[in-house]
Design an enzyme around this catalytic site. Structure first.
Site, short mmCIF file in Angstrom:
data_model
loop_
_atom_site.label_atom_id
_atom_site.label_comp_id
_atom_site.label_asym_id
_atom_site.label_seq_id
_atom_site.Cartn_x
_atom_site.Cartn_y
_atom_site.Cartn_z
N HIS A 131 10.97 -21.40 35.65
CA HIS A 131 10.47 -20.91 36.94
C HIS A 131 10.13 -19.42 36.88
O HIS A 131 9.44 -18.92 37.76
CB HIS A 131 11.48 -21.19 38.06
CG HIS A 131 12.81 -20.54 37.86
ND1 HIS A 131 13.79 -21.10 37.07
CD2 HIS A 131 13.31 -19.38 38.34
CE1 HIS A 131 14.85 -20.32 37.08
NE2 HIS A 131 14.58 -19.26 37.85
N GLU A 157 16.44 -15.33 43.22
CA GLU A 157 16.88 -14.38 42.20
C GLU A 157 16.55 -12.94 42.58
O GLU A 157 17.37 -12.04 42.36
CB GLU A 157 16.25 -14.73 40.85
CG GLU A 157 16.80 -16.01 40.26
CD GLU A 157 16.26 -16.31 38.86
OE1 GLU A 157 15.65 -15.42 38.23
OE2 GLU A 157 16.45 -17.45 38.41
#
Length: 161
Positions: A131, A157
């Site tokens: 990703h 994140e």
């Protein structure tokens, strides 16, 4: 002997498959390339130590931590080229991204498309962070789990850094 479980994440169910020593697959339910894996159908619906470790790692990840991979034994099965690309994905730090072209250079491959095809067959989503790979224009492209999940993971994140 294969073991399986389903992990319920904030962005969907993740199917996990392991043998006695390694995590073999981590796929979103209904994702391309997963349902054809015959080991899933011949596995025991039972959590072994490997799956418990993977669940603990995922719990930590989804709580916003950057869990270490030290205790996980990942065993992604693919061609030599695919495994080389997947190993390179493991070097992308949490909260950072690379482009397909950058990965192609690191893998000594003249084709970003070939790298993209290898990434598309990554059997260990999230654990092997495909990703974190973007197009040359830094746009979201190609994620076998779905672009909305890729966007969520990247946002997750970045907001936790």
């Amino acid at each position: 002997m294969f073991y399986r479980t389903t992990y319920v994440s904030p962005i969907g169910k993740i199917k996990l498959l392991a043998d006695r020593t390694s995590l073999l697959f981590a796929y979103f339910e209904g994702q391309a390339y997963f349902e054809e894996k015959s080991a899933w159908f011949t596995s025991r619906l039972e959590e072994n130590a490997v799956l418990k470790g993977a669940i603990s790692w995922l719990d930590s990840y989804f709580k916003g931590h950057n869990p270490a991979m030290d205790d996980l034994n990942l065993s992604a099965q693919g061609t030599d080229f695919q495994t080389r690309v997947w190993k390179e994905l493991l070097t992308i730090p949490y909260g950072e991204t690379r482009t397909y072209g950058q990965l192609a250079s690191l893998c000594d491959c003249p084709s970003a498309q070939a790298v993209g095809a290898a990434i598309g067959k990554n059997p260990l989503l999230i654990f092997v962070p495909c990703h974190r790979v973007l197009s040359s224009t830094r746009k979201l492209t190609g994620y076998s789990g779905g672009l909305e999940k890729k966007a969520w993971l990247l946002d997750h994140e970045l907001e936790r850094e």
